[in-house]
Design an enzyme around this catalytic site. Structure first.
Site, short mmCIF file in Angstrom:
data_model
loop_
_atom_site.label_atom_id
_atom_site.label_comp_id
_atom_site.label_asym_id
_atom_site.label_seq_id
_atom_site.Cartn_x
_atom_site.Cartn_y
_atom_site.Cartn_z
N SER A 1 0.80 -1.24 0.00
CA SER A 1 0.00 0.00 0.00
C SER A 1 0.83 1.27 0.00
O SER A 1 0.32 2.36 -0.31
CB SER A 1 -0.93 0.02 1.21
N LYS B 1 0.75 3.26 -3.09
CA LYS B 1 -0.43 4.05 -3.44
C LYS B 1 -0.16 5.56 -3.40
O LYS B 1 -0.79 6.34 -4.11
CB LYS B 1 -1.58 3.72 -2.49
N TYR C 1 -2.39 -2.55 -10.66
CA TYR C 1 -2.45 -2.39 -9.20
C TYR C 1 -1.57 -3.42 -8.48
O TYR C 1 -0.76 -3.07 -7.61
CB TYR C 1 -3.92 -2.52 -8.76
N TYR D 1 -4.35 3.14 7.40
CA TYR D 1 -5.62 2.42 7.43
C TYR D 1 -6.57 3.06 8.44
O TYR D 1 -6.52 4.27 8.65
CB TYR D 1 -5.39 0.92 7.71
N VAL E 1 1.16 -3.78 3.95
CA VAL E 1 0.89 -5.04 4.61
C VAL E 1 2.14 -5.92 4.72
O VAL E 1 2.14 -6.93 5.41
CB VAL E 1 -0.25 -5.76 3.87
#
Lengths: 314, 314, 314, 314
Positions: free
Chosen positions: C68, C71, C198, C250, C268
């Site tokens: 992540s 991102k 992705y 998160y 993660v």
């Protein structure tokens, strides 16, 4: 019918004992002291037939408060008082799949009225529709109506349960104020008045025999078969039974409909009222509750009997 | 700083007029009569700097109730009274993305405590933490604290707003009873007492100038730069500003953070308190609200200024 | 700055060991075999400053996939490719309070576009915005952009992780088809193409040192302080940092903002990229994850350092 | 029965015309071109009785795809193939109150299995349970089963509808991948295979007469009264009818149960299959749909007839 009742009398004790072991799968409701006192391993059933013939087994001498079972008859009284349009203007006709005290759909689904009259939010809305100038008048009318349906039993309120519920039922109070905000409870209605009516009818004391008599009237479309008196218009009984099938057993109603297939309504005291249309009214008491709020042993007993005796209306 | 204030004084009138057109994009809050009286096309701003220098434009003479803006300072007072652990035991630290009065996460997310102190549920929980033997004592402490932060302004309650809110705020009452059920409000706490405190601090009257003075204390880490007195521990100001960035503008907080990037808190009366750290305290009033509850013109004005003057803390 | 880096070099080993015990509070991600192989008790940190001065401690030699963390930079590349309007047409600006892979708000909140670019749904939407005629072209552009930001590191994809994710990421596939249904992914876009992009950028391998170099560019507003080259427009860095503060960790982002107060993004794999504006870029690796998906020891380490060194931007 | 059919033949034309006006209250489904072609003002009904006597009126010559109506019979075939335990291991027994394509409860309610076999998620899970080595084999078995129930009609797939659905049904694909992630669809099952089976049985073409024949078998507990052959075990018919009562009309099932009280299942093509137990099988077609996906005129027609003829099973 006589043959059937003979069969029931013979087999009931065995079925009750076979189902009683399922009291271990649940717990007695403990959120108020009065309910917590109920014996966890108890299970009793009382059945009344068309001519007054009866069969019973187990701990059917227990007295308990009606709790959510009362919602069926306040719905009927509200229908008598307001007609279908008057009632369904305030409460919907759909099962929810949510917990009985859930507020999700009140917030998420326009127009924010309760999905049905048997979840807590809906039953509170229904309580507000009972005619009467004040809570005491409304409550008195409810009690007299219940007594009439039960064949003249001298029902009474359990004041200790009422007071405990009234003092601790914060979630119901929260629901009621949400309904007020959504204008399901109108401007002229005081939330505490409605809650008083609601808590009172939930606290009406009954036993399995009396409950079976009330169910009997539903089994015979609103007419008491023992007296021949029409106590409820047939259409309202039909509505009540439909809701019992779809949402009478909280969010385990579907499972009960699949397995037993008869209209029933449970309460957190462990009572279940079941209707075998055209045949029997049934009262069950088994205080040990499963995770969804139904009597574990009572559900097992009714499912067993329905399968054995082919009672499903489907 | 003097140069900056000169620039502000020059440009503010233009910016205010350019933003005022956005009052057309919203509506004045109408759920109580007092709020509905506010002029829809009004927009005013007052800025106070480190040495007491000021700039203002538009309708900054308007008086309005603090509403949700007060939540920032009751949070700070609750932190002073209970410490971080005492506060965060009852309320979380996360933005929600939901409406300010949503109950979804209270039902859906264990353990059912409010996600942050700036949504209504969280602010009600915070109100319960203000020390004081009774609501009047708590309310008096809050008022005195607010007056101190505002540099000694003689703030007062708008009793008419308080009484209207108290009479009609069913959703907040619903939230409070839900919190009671979830034990966020403990056994010893009466829901109506908490609500009285909550409605009272929301009903404190203020104007843009006074609000800019309160913001100034936050801009200087808790010390009033005009007196040099430390009024709030710096850590608590840091906590307050972090919440303002993350959830000060209801569920449009993210957009405001991206566009303006300064700590701010809005109220349903149309007020916005904004903080330019190390530089200015700002009070804005623009009663016309967008769909998410923020002053449409006020937001536009602050976003314009932040972009022009490079105020974003990010 | 030299004094600070000296202090960091001295204290880092102690802080790392003090935080390492928190690896016991979590578990290594196990949903794909490659991630499950990571050492649970590892913790490493690498810090790079304005002039290239560095400090490091612990297991900072570990290589891990960005997951992540990537991102943040695909968002920036999408902003470069499409501008703010082009990006925010497809993805919102609000934190959610929900799990990173939640679909609730896609269904419940009109118009069903992802609330922000850092939750999975939003990041998938962002992946679709990267210019390029085909997934390989898009992926190649992403890799080159990441290498440029990292000061020329020879980053590569971990194909094994990519293939595992691609084969098992049913929830992400579900999210992507939901976005397709909501027309966030337009008619011309093939879901599997977007997912390939992705999964690929999530599978870029990196180490703490390289990550600290990427963070350094954010710390200096888009300019690599070691080369003086402007790699990202300052406004896009501001947007990225704002999202990192609000939703970089998160649904524990609020807690991290309150406790650490610096822009950060976790993955993660146990990596965290943190930015101390105007001072440092930081890469952390600690594969043991808490219940919300962040490195338990890494979070503790950054919170400790921020408190000790007064890094909060608030 | 002959008297009844005579009455039906006489009154049906009037009832159909009286209900046809309600086609104005809805819209023809438009998400794929094939469905959009259906005539909005059409309404037809075909009724078949125990001895093959029939009554019909309106546009009952229309051919349409079964869509969700097929779910009733794939459920039955899955029960035949796997038994009750095999089916209810993958799908629940509860109505939801949510939209037919909702994902809320999959995310919110443990263990994330579909609440019932008639919502899309549940029907997709059921499709995966149909025995057969490959989708073509499964599809062939379904078609033959449907033909058998319909008394030997030569049913066929509408390939154009199938291909359109397959190409555009992103929400169903999203649901299926969610089920895969929740392990309702096991490791050995390919999502696209299941969807192929699902889209195919939804695309089986039928007309009101054929539909009434299928319903007739349900009306007579699984035995075709015209041939005397037992086609479905009675218990599985009971299960199917129970689900039809509780959730056959999407999230307007409760309302239909209250108003009509007969087992029914609607489809997005405007078809409704209704069962009058022990009496009739009914097929209705009325392509104009209300907001919850049911034929507006068809629902009105069935409610009228049920009220007039006292068909409610409650």
């Amino acid at each position: 019918m006589t043959a059937m009742i003979e069969q029931l009398r013979k087999k009931l004790p065995y079925w009750v004992e076979a189902s009683r072991v399922h009291t271990c799968d649940g717990q007695v409701a403990s959120y108020i002291p009065e309910l917590a006192k109920a014996p966890r391993d108890a299970l009793g059933i009382f059945i009344t037939g068309q001519s007054g013939e009866t069969a019973s087994a187990g701990d059917c001498g227990l007295t308990f408060t009606m709790q959510s079972i009362s919602k069926v008859f306040t719905l009927i009284l509200a229908l008598i008082d307001n007609g279908e349009d008057g009632v369904f203007d305030k409460v919907g006709m759909e099962p929810t799949g949510d917990d009985f005290n859930s507020m999700l759909k009140l917030e998420l689904v326009e127009p924010g009225k309760p999905f049905n009259p048997l979840i807590n939010a809906g039953a509170i809305a229904v309580s507000s529709l009972i005619h009467g100038d004040s809570p005491p008048v409304q409550i008195e009318r409810i009690l007299r109506f219940f007594q009439e349906i039960s064949g003249g039993a001298s029902l009474r309120f359990n004041d200790s349960v009422f007071r405990s519920e009234s003092a601790t039922a914060h979630r119901n109070r929260s629901l009621a104020y949400f309904l007020k905000d959504n204008e399901v409870l109108g401007e002229e209605i005081a939330v505490e008045d409605v809650l008083q009516v609601y808590f009172k009818h939930c606290a009406i004391e009954i036993n399995a025999e009396q409950l079976s008599r009330m169910a009997l009237v539903l089994a015979f479309d609103g007419t008491d078969p023992l007296t021949g008196r029409e106590l409820i218009p047939r259409r309202y009984v039909q509505i009540a039974k439909t809701f019992m099938v779809m949402c009478g057993m909280y969010n385990a109603s579907g499972e009960f409909a699949i397995r037993a297939g008869i209209p029933a309504k449970s309460g957190v005291s462990g009572g279940i009222m079941a209707v075998v249309p055209g045949q029997f009214g049934i009262g069950v008491i088994g205080p040990s509750l499963g995770s969804k709020g139904n009597s574990t042993a009572g559900v097992h007993l009714l499912e067993t009997m329905s399968a054995e005796l082919d009672w499903s209306i489907m």
